[in-house]
Structure formats: structure tokens, C-alpha cells
Design a protein around this motif. Structure first.
Motif, short mmCIF file in Angstrom:
data_model
loop_
_atom_site.label_atom_id
_atom_site.label_comp_id
_atom_site.label_asym_id
_atom_site.label_seq_id
_atom_site.Cartn_x
_atom_site.Cartn_y
_atom_site.Cartn_z
N ALA A 1 0.61 -1.07 0.05
CA ALA A 1 -0.13 -0.04 -0.11
C ALA A 1 0.96 1.33 0.01
O ALA A 1 0.79 1.93 0.99
N GLU B 1 3.62 3.69 -3.00
CA GLU B 1 4.44 3.49 -4.23
C GLU B 1 5.68 2.93 -4.07
O GLU B 1 6.50 3.11 -2.91
N CYS C 1 1.18 -3.08 -6.05
CA CYS C 1 1.48 -1.91 -5.54
C CYS C 1 1.03 -0.94 -6.15
O CYS C 1 0.29 -0.96 -7.09
N TYR C 2 1.09 0.25 -5.46
CA TYR C 2 0.66 1.52 -5.87
C TYR C 2 1.35 2.21 -6.94
O TYR C 2 2.56 2.05 -6.99
N ASP D 1 1.06 6.53 -8.53
CA ASP D 1 0.32 7.71 -8.49
C ASP D 1 0.74 8.79 -9.75
O ASP D 1 0.26 9.84 -9.10
N GLU E 1 -3.69 4.55 -7.40
CA GLU E 1 -4.04 5.11 -5.99
C GLU E 1 -4.59 6.29 -6.28
O GLU E 1 -4.00 7.40 -6.78
N GLY F 1 -1.19 9.76 -3.69
CA GLY F 1 -2.42 9.45 -4.54
C GLY F 1 -2.60 10.37 -5.74
O GLY F 1 -2.32 11.54 -5.67
N GLY G 1 -6.82 3.03 -2.55
CA GLY G 1 -6.73 4.11 -1.83
C GLY G 1 -6.95 4.07 -0.30
O GLY G 1 -7.55 2.67 0.22
#
Length: 424
Positions: free
Chosen positions: A124, A126, A150-151, A153, A177, A187, A214
Motif C-alpha cells: 500500500a 508507491e 503495489c500503488y 500515482d 492510487e 495518490g 486508496g
């Protein structure tokens, strides 16, 4: 978790007890953790030294079972946030209780989880560090059963990931995200920017877009209406990206949210998700439930709003000892900032033990913490002497686990049945 994971967990029992581990009996030095656990010593009478943090065996089991039931009832997959405990033994108990996988926050935590055989990890955060990305890619290539998400953004982040991953085997799965609002944490701020990030992922051969995610806990001035409004934005983003064909390469679309304060709203809004072009993994990530607490999360838990669903139980207690009673209205115990969570709330004096008898800590309150002392205010009704043990309730599990590398798991009568190893 397979044979290697079981062996890694079993190896924890072979670790030697020594000066690294606070609160354990001095005469246990040289024993393995497994040998000490087999002795089933009593926390109060068999040599443990204060301060010592204990985790309730019964309450831990209750909390694990409750969240398993909750997620199943609401059709949610569950990837509890492992950064709360960083305890592979608890990761195992969570996955044994039906967790889809474990959520983590930074590369070091992923390495710990992989060392103990976690097969599904949701990061959760970057991830743009080249060394960490290459290590993750190597893990994916070496283990076809390993799933990692994984994120992302930003377009820049996507470019950095793609550059670091060139030459890797499997594409790395990412989710866009969506920020919780202006001024929130990480995000993408707007849906238009989300589309641009998704376009960048589509152009990167090393990445695969598998969903959106998110954290609703960052919604500014959070209340039920604002949180649900943001969650509907997240669901809407998933629908829009799906209509645009951005999930064509995935067999499962991930839609993920859920801290420990608003998972009831997550369950409600995720239940509204329409059918998409592929099956949807509705992924909840709450982590603090595993121990719960006596402060922050006791006040914020969604179970306060939905009592019919059950109730979490605080499983931590920090046992301290009165070392000074300089005046009728003041006392000091031998635990402070090095031992107790204090970032959200001060500890709460709950019980006093003297000569094997336990009673409520009436008239005793914690007013401040020094590094190794808690300052207690005592009223006329407080019965407190030097040498008494004082049990403190703690607020915020994440900053309780991280101060204790080996935590006794104790039954209600004080019998210690296991020791939980943490890796921070």
C-alpha cells in the motif's frame, strides 16, 4: 504457506533467549524460545521482569476470528496490514484465518514477509526504488506462485519503475492510487490524472494495471458521508477505467481500501460495485484489529457503529512496577517512551497487582512519560505502594509492537504459552 515457510516459522523457536529481549526472566538466558515456551511460566510469579508487554492469547484469538467472520459475511477478501505487528507468526495465523494475503508499506517489510513464505503481498505504497524493484522482480521470476501488487500515482513514477524493471520476466502488477482529497497523503488527485497514469502503465511493458486503491482514513474532516463519497469515487474510477479497456490484460480486477476506522463504510460501498469485465477482488486492508487497543481504535472502531457485528477486544497490557512514591498525589512506574505507545494517547492505568491479588487502578492516572518512567497522578482513593505492579492499557498497536522484539503470549491466568517475534 508451504514447507519452507513452516520451517522458517519453526526456526523462531530455536532462537536463544538473551539480553536482546526485554522483560524475560534472567534465568532463561541460554534457553531457546521453544524451550522457554514449553515451561509455561507464569507472567506474574516465574521471573519475568518489569516492564513487560504481554499479549492476551484469548483476546488475540477472538479478534482474529471476528475479522475473518466479518470479511466473509460482507464478501470481502482480506489482506490485513502487516506493518501493525511485523510478526510472521501473526501473519500465519491471519492467513490461516482466511486472509487473501498481507498488506505492507515498505520494501523491508516485504523482505520479512517473503522470508517467512507469504505468497500474496499488497504494497500500500508507491515503489520507485530501483534496487527494491529489481529484488521484487527476481522474487516474482523465482516463484510463479508469488503475487505482488503495489500503488502507482504518477507518470514519473511509472517511468522510473519501467526503467528499473527492464529485462525482468513477469510484469509487475500495479493499482492506481486515488488520493483521499486535496491535502491528503499520496495518490492521484483527479480522475483525469488517474487516466494519464493508467495510460502510462499501458505503455510500460514491465507493468500491468490490475485495479484501483486508496486509503479512506486520509479523507479530510472524515465523517460517514465524506468517507462514503470518496469510496464511491474510487468505485467509479474502477468502472471508468474498465470501460476504457484498461484492465484487459488482467483476469481479476482489484478494488482496495480499508483502514481500521471505516471498514464498515468500505463494506457498504464495495457491495454496490457493479459487474465489471472480470471478477472483482474487493480487498480490505485493516490491520490494527489484531491486537486492537485501549485508546485510539477503541474510540474509532466501526464496531461501535455496528454493534450487532461484534466487538474487538484490546489484547495488549504493559505491566510496570511502582518504583517511587514521593508524595500522596504522585507515583512513578518503570516504563516510559521506550516501552509504551504514546504518539496518539498516553497509556491508561487499568489494574494494580499486589501479593497475587488484582484490583482496578482506582484513582490512578498517567499524566506524562519520560524515557523510562511513567508519571502517575494518584488521588486519595488510590491504594498504591512501591513494588506494586500496574497494568497499563495502550493506544495505537503500531507503536506498541515496534518496541518489543519478543512478546509473551499469555492466557488469562498469566500462563505464557508462546512468544511473538517482531521484525522492525
Amino acid at each position: 504457506m508451504g514447507t519452507e515457510a513452516s520451517e522458517a516459522l519453526a526456526s523462531l523457536a530455536g532462537e536463544r533467549v538473551d539480553h536482546r529481549f526485554k522483560g524475560l526472566p534472567p534465568d532463561a538466558d541460554g534457553l531457546t524460545v521453544g524451550e522457554l515456551a514449553a515451561q509455561r511460566r507464569n507472567l506474574f510469579t516465574d521471573g519475568f521482569t518489569t516492564p513487560v508487554l504481554a499479549l492476551s492469547a484469548e483476546r488475540l484469538e477472538h479478534n482474529l476470528a471476528l475479522m475473518e467472520t466479518y470479511a466473509t459475511r460482507h464478501g470481502l477478501a482480506f489482506a490485513p496490514h502487516g506493518k501493525t505487528s511485523m510478526a510472521p507468526q501473526l501473519f500465519r495465523r491471519q492467513t490461516d484465518r482466511g486472509a487473501w494475503g498481507i498488506t505492507l508499506a515498505v520494501p523491508h517489510q516485504v523482505r520479512v514477509a517473503r522470508a517467512f513464505g507469504v505468497r500474496r503481498i499488497f504494497l500500500a505504497n508507491e515503489l520507485v526504488d530501483p534496487a527494491a524493484l529489481r529484488w521484487t522482480a527476481a522474487q516474482l521470476d523465482a516463484d510463479p506462485g508469488f503475487r505482488f501488487v503495489c500503488y502507482v500515482d504518477s507518470v514519473r513514477g511509472v517511468e522510473l519503475m519501467d526503467a528499473a524493471l527492464r529485462g525482468a520476466g513477469r510484469p509487475l502488477d500495479v493499482v492506481v492510487e486515488l488520493a483521499a482529497g486535496e491535502g491528503a497523503r499520496t495518490g492521484v488527485r483527479t480522475e483525469a490524472e488517474c487516466a494519464a497514469v493508467a495510460d502510462a502503465v499501458a505503455a510500460a511493458p514491465t507493468l500491468r494495471l490490475v485495479g484501483v486503491a486508496g486509503y479512506e482514513g486520509e479523507v479530510p474532516r472524515a465523517d460517514p458521508e465524506r468517507v462514503r463519497a470518496w469510496l464511491r469515487r474510487l468505485v467509479g474510477l474502477a468502472v471508468d477505467l474498465d470501460k476504457a479497456g484498461r484492465f484487459a490484460d488482467t483476469e481479476e480486477i482489484v478494488v482496495s481500501a480499508g483502514g481500521s476506522a471505516w471498514f464498515d463504510a468500505v463494506a457498504d460501498v464495495f457491495a454496490e460495485l457493479p459487474g465489471l469485465s472480470a471478477p472483482v477482488l474487493r480487498l480490505l486492508r485493516s490491520g490494527a484489529y489484531v491486537s486492537h487497543d485501549d485508546g485510539h481504535y477503541r474510540k474509532l472502531t466501526p464496531f461501535n457503529r455496528v454493534p450487532a457485528e461484534g466487538a474487538l477486544e484490546p489484547a495488549f497490557r504493559l505491566w510496570t512496577q511502582v518504583v517511587s512514591r514521593p508524595s500522596p498525589d504522585q507515583a512513578f512506574v518503570n516504563a516510559g517512551k521506550r516501552d509504551a505507545a504514546y504518539d496518539l494517547d498516553l497509556p491508561v492505568a487499568q489494574v494494580v497487582r499486589r501479593d497475587g491479588t488484582e484490583r482496578p487502578a482506582t484513582g490512578v492516572s498517567v499524566t506524562a512519560l519520560s524515557d523510562q518512567h511513567a508519571w502517575l497522578r494518584t488521588t486519595a482513593e488510590a491504594d498504591l505502594e512501591v513494588g506494586d505492579w500496574v497494568g497499563l492499557g495502550l493506544s495505537h498497536p503500531c507503536t506498541s509492537f515496534d518496541k518489543w522484539p519478543l512478546i509473551p503470549l499469555a492466557e488469562a491466568d498469566g500462563t505464557v504459552v508462546d512468544y511473538i517475534r517482531t521484525f522492525f
